[in-house]
Design a protein around this motif. Structure first.
Motif, mmCIF file in Angstrom:
data_model
loop_
_atom_site.group_PDB
_atom_site.id
_atom_site.type_symbol
_atom_site.label_atom_id
_atom_site.label_comp_id
_atom_site.label_asym_id
_atom_site.label_seq_id
_atom_site.Cartn_x
_atom_site.Cartn_y
_atom_site.Cartn_z
ATOM 1 N N GLU A 187 1.368 5.470 18.370
ATOM 2 C CA GLU A 187 2.227 4.879 17.501
ATOM 3 C C GLU A 187 1.560 3.693 16.475
ATOM 4 N N ARG A 188 0.418 3.284 16.738
ATOM 5 C CA ARG A 188 -0.183 2.025 15.942
ATOM 6 C C ARG A 188 -1.406 2.444 15.183
ATOM 7 N N MET A 189 -1.909 3.406 15.305
ATOM 8 C CA MET A 189 -3.238 3.905 14.657
ATOM 9 C C MET A 189 -2.942 4.805 13.473
ATOM 10 N N ASP A 190 -3.972 4.669 12.342
ATOM 11 C CA ASP A 190 -3.655 5.780 11.274
ATOM 12 C C ASP A 190 -4.640 6.901 11.870
ATOM 13 N N LEU A 191 -4.479 8.044 11.206
ATOM 14 C CA LEU A 191 -4.953 9.342 11.740
ATOM 15 C C LEU A 191 -6.312 9.146 11.846
ATOM 16 N N PRO A 192 -7.235 8.711 10.804
ATOM 17 C CA PRO A 192 -8.698 8.763 11.294
ATOM 18 C C PRO A 192 -9.227 8.195 12.519
ATOM 19 N N ASP A 193 -8.397 6.860 12.725
ATOM 20 C CA ASP A 193 -8.856 6.026 13.941
ATOM 21 C C ASP A 193 -8.211 6.854 15.181
#
Length: 267
Positions: A225-231
């Motif tokens: 819900e809160r991370m971008d895809l790489p992270d």
């Protein structure tokens, strides 16, 4: 001795938490409900024998939200100087969404009746909702000249999307069980007398899974819900590496190959 505001029953890895102030329709203010819920959620989170939680209400209502009579009391927190009133929200009801959000187990709201204001928001804080045919939902804050001060808007947007969240917030209208199903507020609507049985059926499916994997999967969804895809991918890789080392994973593979039912131990 007064009866407890919240009841907790743990059986077969399922924790059932019941709001227990039915005479007043289970409000979260004007009683000890908030502190009792926080204490109960902490117990559930800390118990390795729990894999899933059901949240429901005693009596005819799920939760009436804030106590309107208390809002009308000139000595209540709602009538305090604004900074003090704001702090009372931070120290009070706003602790509930954080506690539910931080649970590492899936949560199911078994909505037995009216879920109004903060009560509606309480259902939205859960991962899934099952409704009795007698259930109804209302994001009614604007009707009282206030706004959702308990993170309701944050959850409503994520559960329903902007357009539906806007409709329910700005209209302050009540949503009956059938419409709640149609717009995706709930997974299903069931006969009132079967609500808890159906919630437990769904919970039992989750409880049968490897306990550690269930909790890690919940953390992964929270990260999504809160991370971008790489992270997020880095997080998923790290969690997955840990899961490969668990005894339950090895047991699941063995059971699959041997065509038998697995025996998960939580290790």
């Amino acid at each position: 001795m007064s009866k407890p505001c919240v009841l907790l029953d743990v059986k077969d890895r399922i924790a059932t938490v019941t709001l227990n102030d039915p005479e007043r329709r289970n409000p979260i203010t004007g009683n000890d409900m908030i502190e009792a819920l926080l204490e109960t959620f902490a117990k559930v989170q800390a118990d390795p024998e729990v894999s899933v939680m059901i949240l429901t209400g005693a009596g005819s209502a799920f939760c009436a939200g804030g106590d309107i009579k208390e809002m009308n009391d000139p000595d209540s927190v709602f009538r305090k100087e604004p900074l003090a009133a704001a702090q009372s929200y931070v120290d009070g009801v706003q602790r509930l969404p954080q506690a539910i959000y931080n649970l590492d187990i899936p949560t199911i709201a078994a909505v037995n009746g009216a879920a109004v204001g903060a009560g509606c928001d309480l259902t939205m804080m859960c991962d899934m909702r099952i409704a009795s045919e007698k259930a109804k939902f209302g994001e009614v804050f604007l009707n009282l000249g206030i706004i959702p001060g308990d993170a309701g808007s944050w959850f409503l947007l994520r559960r329903l999307g902007h357009q539906l969240a806007a409709d329910l917030t700005f209209s302050g209208r009540m949503v009956e069980a059938k419409e709640a199903l149609d717009i995706g507020m709930v997974l299903e609507v069931v006969p009132h007398d079967t609500l808890l049985d159906r919630a437990r059926e769904r919970a039992a499916v989750i409880a049968a899974k490897p306990p550690r994997a269930v909790r890690v999967a919940k953390r992964l969804m929270r990260n999504a819900e809160r991370m971008d895809l790489p992270d997020f991918l880095n997080s998923a890789a790290a969690y997955q590496a840990l899961m490969h080392q668990t005894e339950d994973h090895h047991e699941a593979i063995s059971a699959f190959i041997e065509k038998r039912k697995p025996n998960f131990t939580g290790r």
